[in-house]
Each structure stands twice: as structure tokens, then as C-alpha cells.
Design a protein around this motif. Structure first.
Motif, PDB file in Angstrom:
ATOM      1  N   LYS A  54       2.305   1.775  -3.521  1.00 42.85           N
ATOM      2  CA  LYS A  54       1.256   2.211  -4.450  1.00 42.85           C
ATOM      3  C   LYS A  54       0.862   3.667  -4.225  1.00 42.85           C
ATOM      4  O   LYS A  54       0.441   4.357  -5.149  1.00 42.85           O
ATOM      5  N   SER A  55       1.013   4.149  -2.987  1.00 40.91           N
ATOM      6  CA  SER A  55       0.592   5.525  -2.685  1.00 40.91           C
ATOM      7  C   SER A  55       1.652   6.561  -3.089  1.00 40.91           C
ATOM      8  O   SER A  55       1.372   7.749  -3.101  1.00 40.91           O
ATOM      9  N   ASP A  90       0.829  -1.214   0.000  1.00 40.48           N
ATOM     10  CA  ASP A  90       0.000   0.000   0.000  1.00 40.48           C
ATOM     11  C   ASP A  90       0.862   1.261   0.000  1.00 40.48           C
ATOM     12  O   ASP A  90       0.544   2.241  -0.682  1.00 40.48           O
ATOM     13  N   GLU A  91       1.986   1.251   0.731  1.00 40.51           N
ATOM     14  CA  GLU A  91       2.875   2.415   0.761  1.00 40.51           C
ATOM     15  C   GLU A  91       3.494   2.660  -0.613  1.00 40.51           C
ATOM     16  O   GLU A  91       3.576   3.795  -1.077  1.00 40.51           O
TER      17      GLU A  91
END
Length: 180
Positions: free
Chosen positions: A41-42, A38-39
Motif C-alpha cells: 500500500k505504501s 502495508d508495504e
């Protein structure tokens, strides 16, 4: 007969239990991996680096006559001066009987020592056939008409006659050093 079936049934149950335990161990907590994904992708996207600039090709027109350049289709040196076909440079003696050690390439020999006997200083060479041969100055050796010129305790010196690439021959000095 009923006993083997029960034993087989228990071994099957034990095998299924062991496989279940192994598969359960593989499916552990993966929250840290999900947080990392998630990190990543952000993160904001970045522009790729620009390609290097391609320089245009500069053409060259070769004109040998006007610019004083030699023709690429003629030898660099006159063939008579370089021992060419018309020259009087060194030539292999085609009428000479070949010696046994001329069958082997020069790099396949190992100098293994010297031997002084009767006032002669022999060189001892091991050929690729594994046999140690005695040689004297004047013997021929290798595949390029190599004639032994001198033998010292540390090397055998010879002169080969090799092609010069334009139809003639040149002499080349080489040596075989004492093997360690």
C-alpha cells in the motif's frame, strides 16, 4: 436412561473442544501478512501503459473492368477447361452398381495385408464394420467413386472422382497405407 445422556453430553463437550482447538490454530500470527500488505500500500502508484495506436482503415473500391481484375462472382477458370458442366472431364458413372465397400468413408479403412492367390494380388482391408475384405484392382472403394488402380505390399492406390467446386469433377489419386 441417565447413562446415555451423560455419554452424549461428554461426546458433545469433546466435539466442541476439538472444534475450538481447530479454530484457534487457524487464527495464528499474521503479522508478516499485515507487514506485506502495508508495504504494498505504501508503494507509489504507476501510470498504466498507453494503448497501442489504432491505424485508420483504408478503403478499397473494387472495379474489375478498369483494373484488369476478374469478377469475384465468376469462376476462376473457365468451366469447360476444368471439367465443368459443359466440359468433358471425368464424371461418376451413375448407372454402375455400387459395391458394398463404397458405403464407408475412405479414412475408415485399414490395410492389414496382402494375399497372393491364383496369380492375383489381393489387398486386405478392415472396414469400420470390423470385417476384413479382399479387394482387387478395378474394385470400387469409399464414397467418392474411388477405383483401385494397383495393390502393392505396402499400400493400395486408387483414383477418386471428386467435385471441383464449380459444377465439374476432377480425379484425385489417394492411397491406403499398410497399418502398423
Amino acid at each position: 436412561m441417565p447413562f446415555p445422556l451423560k455419554k452424549q453430553r461428554w461426546s458433545t463437550i469433546a466435539l466442541v473442544g476439538a472444534l475450538s482447538a481447530m479454530l484457534t490454530a487457524c487464527g495464528g500470527d499474521m503479522r508478516d501478512l499485515e507487514v506485506y500488505i502495508d508495504e504494498v500500500k505504501s508503494r507509489p502508484g504507476q501510470r498504466p501503459e498507453p494503448l497501442p495506436e489504432v491505424k485508420p482503415y483504408e478503403t478499397f473500391t473494387y472495379v474489375a473492368d478498369t483494373e484488369g481484375l476478374r469478377s469475384p462472382f465468376e469462376p476462376d477458370v473457365p468451366s469447360a477447361a476444368a471439367g465443368g458442366p459443359a466440359g468433358n472431364g471425368p464424371r461418376p458413372d451413375t448407372n454402375r452398381s455400387r459395391e458394398y465397400l463404397e458405403e464407408f468413408p475412405l479414412d475408415s479403412f485399414d490395410m492389414v495385408g496382402t494375399l497372393s492367390m491364383g496369380g492375383n494380388n489381393f489387398g486386405l482391408l478392415r472396414a469400420q464394420d470390423g470385417i476384413v475384405h479382399r479387394v482387387l484392382p478395378g474394385n470400387y472403394l469409399g464414397q467418392n467413386d474411388g477405383k483401385i488402380t494397383s495393390i502393392t505390399e505396402s499400400e493400395i492406390q486408387l483414383v477418386e472422382i471428386v467435385s471441383n467446386g464449380i459444377g465439374g469433377y476432377i480425379e484425385r489419386e489417394v492411397a491406403i497405407a499398410l497399418a502398423n
